[in-house]
Design an enzyme around this catalytic site. Sequence first.
Site, PDB file in Angstrom:
ATOM      1  N   CYS A 109      55.456  33.635  26.069  1.00  0.00           N
ATOM      2  CA  CYS A 109      56.745  33.368  26.690  1.00  0.00           C
ATOM      3  C   CYS A 109      57.706  32.707  25.693  1.00  0.00           C
ATOM      4  O   CYS A 109      57.318  31.833  24.924  1.00  0.00           O
ATOM      5  CB  CYS A 109      56.659  32.475  27.916  1.00  0.00           C
ATOM      6  SG  CYS A 109      55.577  33.107  29.193  1.00  0.00           S
ATOM      7  N   ARG A 136      57.204  36.833  21.636  1.00  0.00           N
ATOM      8  CA  ARG A 136      56.354  35.857  22.316  1.00  0.00           C
ATOM      9  C   ARG A 136      55.856  36.351  23.667  1.00  0.00           C
ATOM     10  O   ARG A 136      54.999  35.722  24.294  1.00  0.00           O
ATOM     11  CB  ARG A 136      57.111  34.537  22.527  1.00  0.00           C
ATOM     12  CG  ARG A 136      57.548  33.868  21.247  1.00  0.00           C
ATOM     13  CD  ARG A 136      58.290  32.604  21.552  1.00  0.00           C
ATOM     14  NE  ARG A 136      57.433  31.587  22.125  1.00  0.00           N
ATOM     15  CZ  ARG A 136      56.716  30.729  21.421  1.00  0.00           C
ATOM     16  NH1 ARG A 136      56.767  30.755  20.117  1.00  0.00           N
ATOM     17  NH2 ARG A 136      55.967  29.838  22.021  1.00  0.00           N
ATOM     18  N   TRP A 169      55.232  36.501  29.151  1.00  0.00           N
ATOM     19  CA  TRP A 169      53.890  37.062  28.974  1.00  0.00           C
ATOM     20  C   TRP A 169      53.101  36.509  30.158  1.00  0.00           C
ATOM     21  O   TRP A 169      52.802  35.317  30.214  1.00  0.00           O
ATOM     22  CB  TRP A 169      53.296  36.591  27.644  1.00  0.00           C
ATOM     23  CG  TRP A 169      51.975  37.205  27.315  1.00  0.00           C
ATOM     24  CD1 TRP A 169      51.751  38.401  26.691  1.00  0.00           C
ATOM     25  CD2 TRP A 169      50.679  36.642  27.576  1.00  0.00           C
ATOM     26  NE1 TRP A 169      50.402  38.618  26.557  1.00  0.00           N
ATOM     27  CE2 TRP A 169      49.722  37.561  27.086  1.00  0.00           C
ATOM     28  CE3 TRP A 169      50.219  35.471  28.182  1.00  0.00           C
ATOM     29  CZ2 TRP A 169      48.345  37.337  27.177  1.00  0.00           C
ATOM     30  CZ3 TRP A 169      48.849  35.250  28.277  1.00  0.00           C
ATOM     31  CH2 TRP A 169      47.932  36.176  27.774  1.00  0.00           C
ATOM     32  N   ASN A 201      56.901  28.104  29.784  1.00  0.00           N
ATOM     33  CA  ASN A 201      55.913  28.716  28.891  1.00  0.00           C
ATOM     34  C   ASN A 201      54.673  27.834  28.992  1.00  0.00           C
ATOM     35  O   ASN A 201      54.762  26.641  28.720  1.00  0.00           O
ATOM     36  CB  ASN A 201      56.490  28.709  27.464  1.00  0.00           C
ATOM     37  CG  ASN A 201      55.475  29.069  26.402  1.00  0.00           C
ATOM     38  OD1 ASN A 201      54.484  29.726  26.687  1.00  0.00           O
ATOM     39  ND2 ASN A 201      55.727  28.643  25.176  1.00  0.00           N
ATOM     40  N   GLY A 202      53.524  28.412  29.392  1.00  0.00           N
ATOM     41  CA  GLY A 202      52.309  27.613  29.476  1.00  0.00           C
ATOM     42  C   GLY A 202      51.605  27.843  30.797  1.00  0.00           C
ATOM     43  O   GLY A 202      51.841  28.843  31.486  1.00  0.00           O
ATOM     44  N   GLU A 244      38.991  42.539  10.059  1.00  0.00           N
ATOM     45  CA  GLU A 244      40.447  42.543  10.158  1.00  0.00           C
ATOM     46  C   GLU A 244      40.979  43.967  10.299  1.00  0.00           C
ATOM     47  O   GLU A 244      41.895  44.223  11.091  1.00  0.00           O
ATOM     48  CB  GLU A 244      41.035  41.842   8.923  1.00  0.00           C
ATOM     49  CG  GLU A 244      42.543  41.818   8.824  1.00  0.00           C
ATOM     50  CD  GLU A 244      43.262  41.156  10.006  1.00  0.00           C
ATOM     51  OE1 GLU A 244      42.601  40.535  10.846  1.00  0.00           O
ATOM     52  OE2 GLU A 244      44.491  41.303  10.093  1.00  0.00           O
ATOM     53  N   LYS A 246      43.187  45.157  13.496  1.00  0.00           N
ATOM     54  CA  LYS A 246      44.543  45.740  13.360  1.00  0.00           C
ATOM     55  C   LYS A 246      44.612  47.061  14.121  1.00  0.00           C
ATOM     56  O   LYS A 246      45.568  47.312  14.850  1.00  0.00           O
ATOM     57  CB  LYS A 246      44.893  46.014  11.898  1.00  0.00           C
ATOM     58  CG  LYS A 246      45.355  44.896  11.028  1.00  0.00           C
ATOM     59  CD  LYS A 246      46.660  44.243  11.332  1.00  0.00           C
ATOM     60  CE  LYS A 246      46.517  43.176  12.370  1.00  0.00           C
ATOM     61  NZ  LYS A 246      46.226  41.848  11.919  1.00  0.00           N
ATOM     62  N   GLU A 283      44.454  46.535  17.995  1.00  0.00           N
ATOM     63  CA  GLU A 283      45.578  45.884  18.679  1.00  0.00           C
ATOM     64  C   GLU A 283      46.831  46.727  18.703  1.00  0.00           C
ATOM     65  O   GLU A 283      47.595  46.662  19.659  1.00  0.00           O
ATOM     66  CB  GLU A 283      45.836  44.467  18.170  1.00  0.00           C
ATOM     67  CG  GLU A 283      46.358  44.322  16.791  1.00  0.00           C
ATOM     68  CD  GLU A 283      46.608  42.854  16.410  1.00  0.00           C
ATOM     69  OE1 GLU A 283      46.921  42.038  17.273  1.00  0.00           O
ATOM     70  OE2 GLU A 283      46.492  42.549  15.207  1.00  0.00           O
ATOM     71  N   HIS A 332      20.893  48.305  12.017  1.00  0.00           N
ATOM     72  CA  HIS A 332      20.261  47.577  13.123  1.00  0.00           C
ATOM     73  C   HIS A 332      20.927  47.900  14.460  1.00  0.00           C
ATOM     74  O   HIS A 332      20.790  47.133  15.411  1.00  0.00           O
ATOM     75  CB  HIS A 332      20.289  46.080  12.841  1.00  0.00           C
ATOM     76  CG  HIS A 332      19.549  45.715  11.589  1.00  0.00           C
ATOM     77  ND1 HIS A 332      18.176  45.764  11.504  1.00  0.00           N
ATOM     78  CD2 HIS A 332      19.994  45.356  10.365  1.00  0.00           C
ATOM     79  CE1 HIS A 332      17.806  45.424  10.277  1.00  0.00           C
ATOM     80  NE2 HIS A 332      18.901  45.174   9.565  1.00  0.00           N
ATOM     81  N   LYS A 367      52.695  37.111  20.346  1.00  0.00           N
ATOM     82  CA  LYS A 367      52.540  36.604  18.980  1.00  0.00           C
ATOM     83  C   LYS A 367      51.895  35.225  18.946  1.00  0.00           C
ATOM     84  O   LYS A 367      51.031  34.956  18.136  1.00  0.00           O
ATOM     85  CB  LYS A 367      53.923  36.557  18.326  1.00  0.00           C
ATOM     86  CG  LYS A 367      53.920  36.111  16.887  1.00  0.00           C
ATOM     87  CD  LYS A 367      53.353  37.179  15.997  1.00  0.00           C
ATOM     88  CE  LYS A 367      53.315  36.770  14.540  1.00  0.00           C
ATOM     89  NZ  LYS A 367      52.398  37.629  13.778  1.00  0.00           N
TER      90      LYS A 367
HETATM   91  C1  AGP Z   1      46.708  39.172  14.738  1.00  0.00           C
HETATM   92  O1  AGP Z   1      47.199  40.404  14.404  1.00  0.00           O
HETATM   93  C2  AGP Z   1      46.903  38.660  16.043  1.00  0.00           C
HETATM   94  N1  AGP Z   1      47.801  39.270  16.860  1.00  0.00           N
HETATM   95  C3  AGP Z   1      46.168  37.446  16.477  1.00  0.00           C
HETATM   96  O2  AGP Z   1      44.817  37.716  16.346  1.00  0.00           O
HETATM   97  C4  AGP Z   1      46.513  36.117  15.747  1.00  0.00           C
HETATM   98  O3  AGP Z   1      46.082  36.183  14.428  1.00  0.00           O
HETATM   99  C5  AGP Z   1      45.863  34.957  16.507  1.00  0.00           C
HETATM  100  O4  AGP Z   1      46.367  34.914  17.807  1.00  0.00           O
HETATM  101  C6  AGP Z   1      46.046  33.633  15.814  1.00  0.00           C
HETATM  102  O5  AGP Z   1      47.393  33.276  15.726  1.00  0.00           O
HETATM  103  P1  AGP Z   1      47.852  32.086  14.788  1.00  0.00           P
HETATM  104  O6  AGP Z   1      47.623  32.531  13.381  1.00  0.00           O
HETATM  105  O7  AGP Z   1      49.300  31.896  15.095  1.00  0.00           O
HETATM  106  O8  AGP Z   1      47.024  30.904  15.132  1.00  0.00           O
END
Ligand code: AGP
Length: 616
Positions: A2, A31, A79, A105-106, A491, A495, A498, A514, A611
């Site tokens: 948010c 956000r 969000w 927000n929260g 990673e 990527k 997501e 395994h 984000k």
């Molecule tokens: C990464 O592409 C993300 N969308 C997510 O995993 C992010 O890295 C994670 O939420 C941590 O965020 P921060 O680095 O702001 O703590």
Amino acid sequence: MCGIVGAWLNEPGDGGVQALLVEGLRCLEYRGYDSSGLGIIQPDELIVRRRQGRLAKLESLLAESGDAPALLGIGHTRWATHGEPSDGNAHPHQDAGRRVALVHNGIIENYLDLRHEVEAAGIELQSATDTEVLTQIIGIELSKGSEPLEAVRSCLERVRGNYAIALVTREPKERLICARQGPPLCIAQSERGVFLASDVMALLPYTRQITFLEDGDIAELTRSKVSIIRLNGERVERAPRQVDWDAESADKQGYAHFMLKEIHEQPDVLARAFHGRIDVERGDVQLEGDSFSDAALSKMQRLQVTACGTALHAGYIAGYMVEGLARVPVDVDYASEFRYRNPKLSEGTYALGISQSGETADTLEALRLAIRLGAHGTCIVNSISSSMVRDCQGMISIEAGPEIGVASTKAFVAMLVASYLLAIRTARARGTVTAEAASQLLRDLRELRPKLSTLLSDERVAKVRAIAEHVVDSKGFLFLGRGINYPVALEGALKLKEISYVHAEGYPAGEMKHGPIALIEPGMTTLALAPKGRLAEKLRSNIEQVKARGGRVICVGSDPGCHAVSDEGLAVPDTNEWLSPILNVVPLQLLSYFIAELKGCDIDKPRNLAKSVTVE
Ligand code: AGP
């Protein structure tokens, strides 16, 4: 999670406060983006306009409504946490008497108790959100004759949870009020008026002098002054701070998406992250603050890293670097697991939180817990005005500039540079790496920028796009890596998941036999991370195992042997083992970008994500 904006203008200008709030929300849409809304004070009424969906939907609604330009208002991009995304659950929420409109927000943890309280007062709630109860309670207080600031304070005294809120009141007087307990909120005053937002980026068009609220602060903003009180009513002063980020960095600058722009920024980001910090001749690194002095680091007995998502993957790599170079035992944990597993920390533990935003709720709480347990709190962050920096004794800023794409790219690379600097500094303080060896490590770092640029040349990028076309319809993706490139495999898979919504798993290559090898069949794509070096031959055998079962293998790295046995390859320049993740991740970022593009996904705002994750 948010985005909140608010403004009280001196003059309406073009489009009034509505236009400025929408611009602010555009900056904060990263956000949360499942709905948005504005609450505007007109001379004799409070107008709320809100819409499910992207900001463009709200803009159409505002255009149809034809409201007169106003001076005072708040805005929100959501969000969802409580209640599905819908017009009715979108913020702002209003009280029954239409005196107040509020955005949040929260999460309000005791919202059910508060809801009963509101219902007992004979008010029927209009939404499924936890936010509306706050609005109604403040409305009740105002109807009893409380001043707006006191109504907010007495409401928040009863709240348990985590919030940033902003509200406007129409009666008994017009007011703009905001409060923080967890998620960030900042305030700016300029000759145009007074402004508030969840992120400084939304305030930079007005001034670089920003006041950051602290947890427990409640601020009342008028056009001439900002007054801040604590929850107990005590007045406090918060001096504004100069912010150096510029508003242009939040622009796409001709790229189709922020993610692509941010991937292309990486050579500059890399250079900025070590600029002024390395002394190649002396073979050492300068990091600001006592936490990174010889005396402090030589007492370090253990490093406990906590982070989430991409930052956690950077944390795993930091672990390999610090353990390998400085010979300090390292544990790396999901922040959300660390904080609930009753951890036992030994004396001399450094806690290291890694975070782009510095506001991720789980990482913040994990660090706070480690500090309570006696650890020395440090962090690697992008946002230096964040809560995490305030909580820690030591901080390494990654200097990546604002990262807008929800998929983190440049912050990851900058986190790896910061981790490398920390590992070398620690190694030098503890005498585990000689000055000559450290000089070489730093020369390797200095030589990385042109190598990174090569990976972003038109020709290399086109090659990644061509491979994306070949594999876009794969049944699934397996990313394999060994050693320090295992987290790069994690990673790469994150990527792809997501932003493309396809199933992808990252695995240590040696672990494949395994279990995951059962997934291999024609139509399954495996990405193998293959830097030259001691593990290359092992990886080559893993590639052969995949090929023998009909899987397609794309080799990413510098090892010719691995390339020779793969179906396709994305060549990466050679560097030292510790730095290889910085180069290897780039083709993976581009591959996920192009697969998402081919699938028509919303790259900068992937579904269900936000984000900055300021809730648990
Ligand atoms: C990464 O592409 C993300 N969308 C997510 O995993 C992010 O890295 C994670 O939420 C941590 O965020 P921060 O680095 O702001 O703590």
